[in-house]
Motif scaffolding. Structure first.
Motif, PDB file in Angstrom:
ATOM      1  N   VAL A 193     -68.687  65.618 -23.260  1.00 15.35           N
ATOM      2  CA  VAL A 193     -68.343  66.878 -22.425  1.00 15.35           C
ATOM      3  C   VAL A 193     -68.141  66.350 -20.911  1.00 15.35           C
ATOM      4  O   VAL A 193     -69.164  66.219 -20.425  1.00 15.35           O
ATOM      5  CB  VAL A 193     -69.078  68.077 -22.681  1.00 15.35           C
ATOM      6  CG1 VAL A 193     -68.397  69.012 -22.185  1.00 15.35           C
ATOM      7  CG2 VAL A 193     -69.070  68.117 -24.147  1.00 15.35           C
ATOM      8  N   PRO A 194     -67.051  65.917 -20.369  1.00 14.60           N
ATOM      9  CA  PRO A 194     -67.090  65.423 -19.031  1.00 14.60           C
ATOM     10  C   PRO A 194     -67.636  66.386 -18.085  1.00 14.60           C
ATOM     11  O   PRO A 194     -68.434  65.921 -17.136  1.00 14.60           O
ATOM     12  CB  PRO A 194     -65.683  65.089 -18.788  1.00 14.60           C
ATOM     13  CG  PRO A 194     -65.131  64.769 -20.233  1.00 14.60           C
ATOM     14  CD  PRO A 194     -65.892  65.771 -21.025  1.00 14.60           C
ATOM     15  N   ILE A 195     -67.447  67.789 -18.109  1.00 10.80           N
ATOM     16  CA  ILE A 195     -67.796  68.521 -17.176  1.00 10.80           C
ATOM     17  C   ILE A 195     -69.337  68.889 -17.188  1.00 10.80           C
ATOM     18  O   ILE A 195     -69.839  69.205 -16.094  1.00 10.80           O
ATOM     19  CB  ILE A 195     -67.021  70.014 -17.571  1.00 10.80           C
ATOM     20  CG1 ILE A 195     -67.380  70.781 -16.010  1.00 10.80           C
ATOM     21  CG2 ILE A 195     -67.621  70.576 -18.691  1.00 10.80           C
ATOM     22  CD1 ILE A 195     -66.354  71.904 -16.133  1.00 10.80           C
ATOM     23  N   LEU A 196     -69.940  68.432 -18.286  1.00 11.95           N
ATOM     24  CA  LEU A 196     -71.436  68.447 -18.279  1.00 11.95           C
ATOM     25  C   LEU A 196     -72.105  67.219 -18.386  1.00 11.95           C
ATOM     26  O   LEU A 196     -73.218  67.366 -18.341  1.00 11.95           O
ATOM     27  CB  LEU A 196     -71.809  69.411 -19.763  1.00 11.95           C
ATOM     28  CG  LEU A 196     -71.443  70.526 -19.964  1.00 11.95           C
ATOM     29  CD1 LEU A 196     -71.581  71.183 -21.194  1.00 11.95           C
ATOM     30  CD2 LEU A 196     -71.658  71.510 -18.897  1.00 11.95           C
ATOM     31  N   GLY A 197     -71.361  66.180 -18.481  1.00  8.67           N
ATOM     32  CA  GLY A 197     -72.027  65.023 -18.385  1.00  8.67           C
ATOM     33  C   GLY A 197     -72.900  64.474 -19.655  1.00  8.67           C
ATOM     34  O   GLY A 197     -74.047  63.667 -19.435  1.00  8.67           O
ATOM     35  N   ILE A 198     -72.777  65.138 -20.748  1.00 15.23           N
ATOM     36  CA  ILE A 198     -73.403  64.723 -22.020  1.00 15.23           C
ATOM     37  C   ILE A 198     -72.414  64.240 -23.033  1.00 15.23           C
ATOM     38  O   ILE A 198     -71.502  64.559 -23.077  1.00 15.23           O
ATOM     39  CB  ILE A 198     -74.309  66.037 -22.370  1.00 15.23           C
ATOM     40  CG1 ILE A 198     -73.017  66.917 -22.828  1.00 15.23           C
ATOM     41  CG2 ILE A 198     -75.280  66.758 -21.387  1.00 15.23           C
ATOM     42  CD1 ILE A 198     -73.784  68.288 -23.349  1.00 15.23           C
ATOM     43  N   SER A 199     -73.236  63.467 -23.875  1.00 18.40           N
ATOM     44  CA  SER A 199     -72.649  62.673 -24.981  1.00 18.40           C
ATOM     45  C   SER A 199     -73.500  62.983 -26.336  1.00 18.40           C
ATOM     46  O   SER A 199     -74.808  63.237 -26.253  1.00 18.40           O
ATOM     47  CB  SER A 199     -72.516  61.324 -24.856  1.00 18.40           C
ATOM     48  OG  SER A 199     -71.570  61.149 -23.715  1.00 18.40           O
ATOM     49  N   GLY A 200     -72.952  62.598 -27.380  1.00 19.40           N
ATOM     50  CA  GLY A 200     -73.837  62.634 -28.474  1.00 19.40           C
ATOM     51  C   GLY A 200     -74.597  61.529 -28.929  1.00 19.40           C
ATOM     52  O   GLY A 200     -74.436  60.549 -28.021  1.00 19.40           O
TER      53      GLY A 200
END
Length: 113
Positions: free
Chosen positions: A97-104
């Motif tokens: 999620v680019p806007i949150l800067g998180i990945s699985g």
């Protein structure tokens, strides 16, 4: 708290297909641009493609015409359909999620005969 979990990876022969899924928890999924990245052994993570909240997509040149990103906002899930797979597609695939800067945590895709 937003969490992402990828699934659908595995071992496939060259020319085969796989469909990856990324289930996203948390409120706001339908408004987020979502991305798929991959990281091959010994290489930097690279962007595979992106889908906007409106469904527009872009892809890295190496997967254009073979990979398709889609989303189901009712299921809070984004998909990566991979066709005509090549050995060089072998990597761990992550949704982001680019806007949150998180990945699985990622899912392994291995293309080999």
């Amino acid at each position: 708290q937003v969490q992402l979990v990828e699934s659908g990876g595995g071992l496939v022969q060259p020319g085969g297909s796989l469909r990856l899924a990324c289930a996203v928890s948390g409120i706001g999924f339908s408004t987020w641009t979502m991305s798929w990245y991959r990281q091959a052994p010994g290489k930097q993570r690279e962007l595979v493609g992106t889908i906007t909240s409106g469904g527009s997509t872009i892809y890295v040149d190496s997967v254009k015409g073979r990979f398709t990103i889609s989303r189901d906002n009712a299921k809070n899930t984004v998909y990566l359909q991979m066709n005509s797979l090549k050995p060089e597609d072998t990597a761990v695939y992550y949704c982001n999620v680019p806007i949150l800067g998180i990945s699985g945590p990622g899912t392994q895709v291995t293309v080999s005969s």
